[in-house]
Motif scaffolding. Structure first.
Motif, mmCIF file in Angstrom:
data_model
loop_
_atom_site.group_PDB
_atom_site.id
_atom_site.type_symbol
_atom_site.label_atom_id
_atom_site.label_comp_id
_atom_site.label_asym_id
_atom_site.label_seq_id
_atom_site.Cartn_x
_atom_site.Cartn_y
_atom_site.Cartn_z
ATOM 1 N N ASN A 108 -4.544 8.141 7.488
ATOM 2 C CA ASN A 108 -4.486 6.680 7.546
ATOM 3 C C ASN A 108 -5.245 6.048 6.384
ATOM 4 O O ASN A 108 -5.794 4.949 6.512
ATOM 5 C CB ASN A 108 -5.052 6.176 8.877
ATOM 6 N N ARG A 109 -5.276 6.722 5.259
ATOM 7 C CA ARG A 109 -5.918 6.193 4.055
ATOM 8 C C ARG A 109 -4.823 5.736 3.086
ATOM 9 O O ARG A 109 -3.854 6.465 2.859
ATOM 10 C CB ARG A 109 -6.770 7.260 3.373
ATOM 11 N N TYR A 110 -5.020 4.573 2.540
ATOM 12 C CA TYR A 110 -4.004 3.992 1.670
ATOM 13 C C TYR A 110 -4.659 3.406 0.423
ATOM 14 O O TYR A 110 -5.855 3.123 0.423
ATOM 15 C CB TYR A 110 -3.265 2.857 2.403
ATOM 16 N N TYR A 111 -3.863 3.233 -0.614
ATOM 17 C CA TYR A 111 -4.364 2.546 -1.797
ATOM 18 C C TYR A 111 -3.258 1.654 -2.345
ATOM 19 O O TYR A 111 -2.081 1.839 -2.044
ATOM 20 C CB TYR A 111 -4.863 3.536 -2.855
ATOM 21 N N HIS A 135 0.815 -1.215 0.000
ATOM 22 C CA HIS A 135 0.000 0.000 0.000
ATOM 23 C C HIS A 135 0.851 1.269 0.000
ATOM 24 O O HIS A 135 1.959 1.292 0.521
ATOM 25 C CB HIS A 135 -0.897 0.019 1.237
ATOM 26 N N VAL A 136 0.268 2.295 -0.574
ATOM 27 C CA VAL A 136 0.858 3.632 -0.554
ATOM 28 C C VAL A 136 -0.142 4.551 0.125
ATOM 29 O O VAL A 136 -1.359 4.416 -0.078
ATOM 30 C CB VAL A 136 1.145 4.128 -1.996
ATOM 31 N N ARG A 137 0.380 5.466 0.922
ATOM 32 C CA ARG A 137 -0.542 6.349 1.638
ATOM 33 C C ARG A 137 -1.153 7.379 0.695
ATOM 34 O O ARG A 137 -0.456 7.989 -0.107
ATOM 35 C CB ARG A 137 0.176 7.061 2.780
ATOM 36 N N SER A 138 -2.451 7.552 0.808
ATOM 37 C CA SER A 138 -3.134 8.627 0.100
ATOM 38 C C SER A 138 -3.093 9.881 0.972
ATOM 39 O O SER A 138 -2.614 10.930 0.555
ATOM 40 C CB SER A 138 -4.578 8.216 -0.194
ATOM 41 N N PHE A 139 -3.567 9.773 2.194
ATOM 42 C CA PHE A 139 -3.414 10.818 3.206
ATOM 43 C C PHE A 139 -3.809 10.210 4.552
ATOM 44 O O PHE A 139 -4.529 9.213 4.611
ATOM 45 C CB PHE A 139 -4.272 12.051 2.902
#
Lengths: 375, 317
Positions: A116-119, A110-114
């Protein structure tokens, strides 16, 4: 066709019973009550079959998705939209769903979107190749049940490339390691064009052959790197080569000034854009100044707010754009998909969208009834 | 003589990603998540030590973004809405400044794992005052210059507190200077940074990324820091006639925005070429930006490769 038709842009929130069924969980009493409430509101019969499917130990997920699609379609139809789809009920989201159907990608973690949100972000590790045209089954289902014209959304090649790591094409570019920016540009172009010709084009042709009259290509990454707008346009044109359908592009949260003049070369019939979020409706003058005479989908609903825009506010925005570009060019729509709103909020917003468009038509007719417009 | 170190936030492990989701769904506790983050900090520190990096960071795993400890902890500002983090598919909460900013010297230390860094030569990373001001929404009614002065006072207090806590090196990150600033902003940015670094007893750096530093490098090398960092993926430096004599150049040669692992030879060549072109006194290999734009497994491989390249650079001296 009437002026100021209305459309949705893409995704709606997924009902809890759909999410749970895809995870192998049964519905709660609240979920079942929600089915009843929306079925009554949208005039959907036969939901006992849906409940029976949901209550089995291993629910038939495709059947559940059919039901979710039906609810989304009816929600848009009952709201009164002129072009509908299924709220992207079958898609995880707009990136991972198509990438999982293209050979050449590898998903790392996963990569952080912002916050504690990841994609999950994939890397292209080999030349991309379509394993099978996607969205065909969902289109077939939508066309079988929809009572209004259908518009199918699909993620565009530039956004798929921009949201991926580029390994294969970077390694393939022979240009030394010194001018890294130039090398990355060349690799991005090669990657995006391969996606356009090897993945999107055959898929778009398959969709058109399956009866898609109108295809919306989503490119939210369009202006992320302004210097790459030529790649966006070139790839779009390659993707749609020979496709016999109405074509639109959806772009949001972008500075549209950065698209021009290159955008004029794009072979597209309709631009569906976000305006409400920025509040900058004056930007419609840009299209006039640039001589862009294509249809404009005017985003008049903020998809990140629960505030329900009033019909009068929507009417005024539509009329303002029509005064600049001409009434026959203007559609009305949300800024983007309404997936982050509850169905209650989304439905209320869409109902007001339709009513706002009606008021705008009424206002347009009024001077004619009174003896014609005055200047 | 430094050869390599990290310049920003490290990605979170898959375990921490899963736990943070579980906490939101009330399937795990905040205590369990904090313990996992501390484990990750220890892993990031061990990774850097194994790779032979010269300054050690804790990975800034408790930082939600570069500006958040400040917008969370400094009176006069708070975190606002989501905004795109330059030309990435990632976002940050832009700080909203509502009044005079009150320096505390506590914001960064509240999110740094001092215990894990004890006994090590560690570095701290802060936004530059110009970046803090430029990336915030000014809803205070104060002038842009007043806000910039406030930002400098806040960061000076933070830098002094970090120095007192044993930090050996403070790097000020500024992607805004090379992407959003006009040439007229450079004297303001310079003066603000001078207010922060004046009298500091640790080594300091200004690191720029996401934009081409070449056109303003002549001004950048005169900023009051010991080291200047550039993103070699955002420009070639070919067009600049600037000299970086007397400065150490942080050569952003490891791409923090792509998963492809660079070759050691290429990293060394890039660093040496940049050093020679600018006549820098010295050069250190660094990522061009935070590695948090990568998944953990890619970032880990990149750090190991950075260490290998630093060893090659050291051997080539």
């Amino acid at each position: 066709m009437k002026v100021f038709p209305t459309q949705e842009i893409g995704s709606l929130a997924k009902p809890a019973w759909l999410v749970k069924a895809t995870r192998g969980q049964g519905p709660s009493e609240v979920d079942l009550a929600e089915i009843d409430r929306w079925a009554e509101r949208l005039g959907i019969d036969g939901t006992s079959e849906l409940k029976a499917v949901l209550n089995t130990e291993h629910p038939d997920k495709e059947r559940v998705r059919d039901w979710a699609a039906l609810f989304a379609i009816r929600l848009q139809e009952v709201a009164g939209l002129d072009a509908v789809y299924d709220g992207e009920a079958r898609r995880i989201e707009m990136y991972e769903y198509p990438v999982r159907r293209i050979a050449g990608f590898h998903f790392y973690g996963h990569v952080r979107s912002f916050d504690n949100r990841y994609y999950r972000k994939a890397a292209v590790v080999d030349r991309v190749r379509l394993t099978e045209p996607f969205h065909l089954d969902e289109l077939k289902y939508v066309k079988s049940v929809a009572r209004r014209p259908v518009k199918i959304p699909i993620t565009g090649p530039y956004t798929l490339a921009d949201w991926s790591f580029n390994e294969y094409y970077l390694k393939s570019i022979d240009g030394g390691f010194r001018d890294l920016k130039a090398r990355a540009y060349a690799a991005k172009r090669a990657f995006t064009l391969d996606l356009a010709t090897e993945v999107l084009r055959p898929t778009l042709h398959a969709l058109a052959a399956a009866g898609a009259d109108w295809i919306q290509i989503d490119e939210p990454a369009a202006t992320t790197h302004p210097e790459e707008v030529p790649i966006l346009v070139e790839a779009f044109n390659e993707a749609v080569e020979g496709v016999r359908a109405k074509l639109s592009i959806h772009i949001c949260y972008s500075d549209y000034r950065r698209l021009y003049p290159e955008m004029l070369k794009m072979r597209v019939d309709h631009l569906a854009l976000e305006f409400k979020n920025t509040g900058d409706f004056d930007i419609v003058k840009l299209f006039k100044e640039q001589g862009d005479t294509r249809e404009l989908g005017l985003g008049v609903l903020d998809v990140h707010s629960d505030v329900i825009e009033t019909p009068e506010e929507i009417r005024d925005k539509i009329l303002g754009a029509a005064a600049v570009l001409g009434a026959e060019k203007i559609w009305a729509n949300p800024d983007c998909g309404l997936r982050t709103r509850t169905w209650d909020v989304a439905f209320a917003k869409l109902q007001n969208l339709v009513e706002g468009a009606r008021l705008a038509r009424e206002a347009l007719q009024a001077p004619i009834r009174a003896g014609g417009p005055t200047h | 003589m430094p050869f390599a170190h990290l310049v920003g936030i490290f990605p979170r492990s898959e375990q921490v990603v899963e736990l943070s989701r579980a906490v939101e769904r009330r399937r795990a506790t905040a205590h369990e998540l904090a313990a996992a983050v501390a484990e990750d900090e220890a892993r990031v520190i061990a990774l850097q030590r194994e790779a032979g990096l010269d300054y050690i960071v804790d990975g800034q795993l408790r930082w939600q973004d570069l500006l958040r400890p400040l917008s969370d902890g400094i009176p006069g500002m708070h975190p606002g809405g989501i905004a795109r983090w330059f030309d990435n598919n990632s976002f940050y909460r832009h700080p909203v400044i509502t009044g005079p900013l009150q320096p505390t010297g506590k914001a960064a230390l509240a999110v740094i794992n001092l215990k894990a860094l004890a006994g090590l030569r560690w570095k701290a990373i802060l936004p530059s005052p110009f970046a803090l001001a430029a990336l915030s929404e000014n809803a205070s009614g104060r002038s842009a210059d007043q806000v910039l002065n406030d930002a400098a006072a806040v960061l000076r207090a933070e830098a002094q507190a970090l120095t007192a806590a044993g930090c050996a090196y403070i790097q000020f990150n500024d992607p805004a200077l090379v992407t959003r600033a006009g040439r007229a902003d450079l004297p303001r940015a310079h003066a603000a940074l001078a207010k922060v670094t004046d009298g500091l007893t640790v080594r300091t750096a200004l690191h720029t990324f996401f934009g081409d530093a070449g056109p303003i490098l002549g001004e950048l090398v005169r900023f009051p820091v010991d080291e200047i960092g550039v993103d070699l993926y955002a420009g070639t430096l070919n067009g600049t006639a600037a000299s970086a004599a007397g400065k150490t150049l942080l050569a952003g040669a490891l791409d923090g925005r792509n998963s492809l692992i660079e070759e050691v030879r290429d990293l060394v060549d890039l660093a040496v070429a940049a050093r020679d072109r600018l006549g820098a006194a010295d050069v250190a290999l660094v990522p061009n930006c935070d590695l948090e734009l990568l998944p953990w497994e890619c970032a880990e491989l990149k750090v190991r490769r950075l260490g290998e390249a630093a060893a090659a650079l050291r051997a080539a001296k």
